[in-house]
Design an enzyme around this catalytic site. Sequence first.
Site, PDB file in Angstrom:
ATOM      1  N   SER A 108      40.469  38.405  50.122  1.00  0.00           N
ATOM      2  CA  SER A 108      39.458  39.437  49.862  1.00  0.00           C
ATOM      3  C   SER A 108      38.390  38.869  48.940  1.00  0.00           C
ATOM      4  CB  SER A 108      40.107  40.656  49.196  1.00  0.00           C
ATOM      5  OG  SER A 108      39.138  41.572  48.738  1.00  0.00           O
ATOM      6  N   TYR A 120      45.560  43.676  42.424  1.00  0.00           N
ATOM      7  CA  TYR A 120      44.970  43.379  43.728  1.00  0.00           C
ATOM      8  C   TYR A 120      44.137  42.091  43.706  1.00  0.00           C
ATOM      9  CZ  TYR A 120      42.821  44.075  48.270  1.00  0.00           C
ATOM     10  OH  TYR A 120      42.421  43.904  49.572  1.00  0.00           O
TER      11      TYR A 120
END
Length: 268
Positions: free
Chosen positions: A142, A156
């Site tokens: 990501s 995350y």
Amino acid sequence: MPETANTPYALITGASAGIGAALAREYARRGVPLVLTARREDRLQALAAELRDRVAVEVIAADLADPAAPARLQAETRRRGLAIGHLVNNAGYGVPGRYLADDWKVHADFLQVMVTAVAELSHRYLPEMEQRGHGRILNIASLAGLAPPSAGHTLYGAAKSFVIRFSQSLALESRPRGVHVTALCPGFTYTEFHDVNGMRERISRLPKWLWLDADTVARLGVDAVERGDARCITGTANKVVAGLAKYLPDRVATALVARRASDFRDAE
């Protein structure tokens, strides 16, 4: 499309929705047979029914939060006689809110899916790829793994940073043996990811030029791993963000992100 009888399969985790389902469709478009895995077997079966007129499709339901799942998954592909030539580590989700808002079990399951399963599945399937002299591992990271930190969703960005560095190191080791490894780094992508973590209304305020659709992200990712790119950032806007994060002083970059973090992170 190639003859699928002798074509190694693409094993895609988290294939039931979003980028995972888009990747399945992209590989099917290229004539690569599929092994689809995720927790929701009903969704996998629906996707398999959609794609079986193009390629062979196998469905194996698995929950990668279970530490035993990667070994069971490999055992089942071997039992079915399926050669895995493409591994797509896509399964993932977010844990919104403050780090201390959830019990440790929630975070332990998250790390198992997002970090440990990625490393273990790569370790399990890489040897047969190297033995064959050809293979592809596409790890879905990501832009969050390259951007400055922000409050909320605490693990995350850290997990995605691991996936990026792990992929880059593994790419250097494996390329001489015919295996390409790529970390795909999408930014904001139109999927149900933000519905699941409760952030849909908030992130909808972000400019539309920041977004890409899942099909485009999937195509760019498969193209990148076929070229042998160790990292692929999708979209011009995301490349600019990553560049700013790299070259701005940490204090400045972190301050800029902190001002807008509430648009895409739940820190409560």
